[in-house]
Design a protein around this motif. Structure first.
Motif, mmCIF file in Angstrom:
data_model
loop_
_atom_site.group_PDB
_atom_site.id
_atom_site.type_symbol
_atom_site.label_atom_id
_atom_site.label_comp_id
_atom_site.label_asym_id
_atom_site.label_seq_id
_atom_site.Cartn_x
_atom_site.Cartn_y
_atom_site.Cartn_z
ATOM 1 N N ALA A 45 0.836 -1.204 0.000
ATOM 2 C CA ALA A 45 0.000 0.000 0.000
ATOM 3 C C ALA A 45 0.872 1.256 0.000
ATOM 4 O O ALA A 45 0.590 2.212 -0.721
ATOM 5 N N THR A 62 -3.693 4.931 2.895
ATOM 6 C CA THR A 62 -3.084 3.601 2.826
ATOM 7 C C THR A 62 -3.922 2.541 3.533
ATOM 8 O O THR A 62 -3.905 1.381 3.131
ATOM 9 N N LEU A 65 -6.342 1.348 1.001
ATOM 10 C CA LEU A 65 -5.640 0.501 0.031
ATOM 11 C C LEU A 65 -5.378 -0.882 0.611
ATOM 12 O O LEU A 65 -5.537 -1.894 -0.076
#
Length: 145
Positions: A45, A62, A65
């Protein structure tokens, strides 16, 4: 009391210790795999975030992700060059109308670039299939920045 008599009368102590020891080993293995997976997920990520920022896009979250793409790219890497995914992707690039008013549009090249970056990070072996599926797709700088 002799040691053999104690052992035979208290077998449950030995069996209990064995069960506890085996359960601790299994718990340790499961936790190790979870930590290993979390580290790999966070690493990918962060790598994707860095690649997107380097390409001029805003930094994505992140944590999102990690949840969506995991360690293997999730749905993005599941045969990205397939006919069904290509057709669905082209439909999503339409003008937003439904029925007979729906028309294809010239896709912005940045939209294709983002998916290429995701594939390069999570499943680099799928990039060539993705590129082949886009050969007949017309792209241009259609979004004003």
């Amino acid at each position: 009391m002799s040691p053999t008599r104690f052992a035979s009368e208290h077998k449950w102590v030995y069996w209990g210790a064995i069960v506890i020891l085996v359960s601790l080993v299994i718990t340790g293995i499961v936790r190790y795999e979870a930590v290993k997976t979390n580290n790999e997920t966070a690493s990918k990520a962060n790598q994707l975030r860095d690649q997107l920022v380097k390409a001029g896009y805003p930094a994505p979250d992140t944590e999102t992700l990690e949840r969506v793409l995991g360690t293997d790219g999730g749905p993005v890497c599941d045969d990205p060059g397939s006919a069904l995914k290509t057709a669905l992707w082209k439909i999503q690039q339409g003008n937003g109308a439904t029925g007979p008013g729906m028309r294809p549009v010239i896709t912005d090249s940045k939209a294709v670039e983002v998916e290429r970056i995701v594939l390069q990070v999570y499943c680099p072996d799928e990039v060539d299939d993705f590129e082949d599926s886009l050969n007949d797709l017309k792209t241009d700088d259609t979004v004003r920045r």
